[in-house]
Design a protein around this motif. Structure first.
Motif: not given
Length: 170
Positions: A18-19, A11, A60, A15, A22, A55-57, A49
């Protein structure tokens, strides 16, 4: 079925916004807390990813290099907060691929074991299939979350400790 192509990266500060969009953690600010531990050097907060799937994450997970905080749990790095999100991406091999990469990361840092806590109703069968073994340790996973009215909620959930012995370097 082959595992999807998943890439993990630590990370970064940029980020965090956006995290949160998400996988929102609200007032608990879980992503920021995991990033702060990474900045302190006690963990690495990995973001996943899978370009062929979304698209995106897509996931985690944090490796706590200093291990689980419970004194009854054997000392080794801990996989903490492994998640695949959104829910419709679960059960497609993303978590399995992430775990394999986390194991590689721990092995590359010369750790012989990697542990994680799991509840009985969770993905226990998956972890056992992937080579994790029940260490015979039961403990309470204690954490606090903060609701939209800024009230703290203290939680203690029963967990069992699993360990995987990582292959020795050749």
């Amino acid at each position: 079925m082959p595992l999807p192509v998943v890439r993990l990266s630590p990370c970064r500060a940029d980020d965090l916004e956006p995290l949160e969009a998400w996988a929102p953690t609200g007032n608990s600010r879980t992503h920021a807390a995991r990033f702060a531990r990474q900045q302190a050097g006690t963990s690495t907060y990995f973001l996943a990813v899978a370009p062929d799937l979304a698209d995106g994450f897509v996931g985690s997970a944090e490796i706590r290099w200093d291990g689980n905080a419970n004194p009854e749990v054997p000392r080794c790095p801990e996989v903490n907060g492994l998640q695949v999100w959104p829910e419709e991406l679960q059960s497609h091999g993303i978590g399995t691929a992430m775990l394999a990469l986390l194991e590689q990361e721990a092995h590359a840092r010369d750790h012989a074991e990697l542990g994680l806590g799991v509840d009985s109703a969770g993905p226990l069968p998956l972890y056992l299939r992937l080579g994790y073994v029940d260490a015979g340790v039961r403990y309470l996973d204690r954490y606090t979350w903060i609701d939209e009215d800024h009230r703290q909620h203290h939680v203690a959930e029963p967990r069992r400790w699993l360990i995987k012995h990582l292959e020795a370097r050749r």
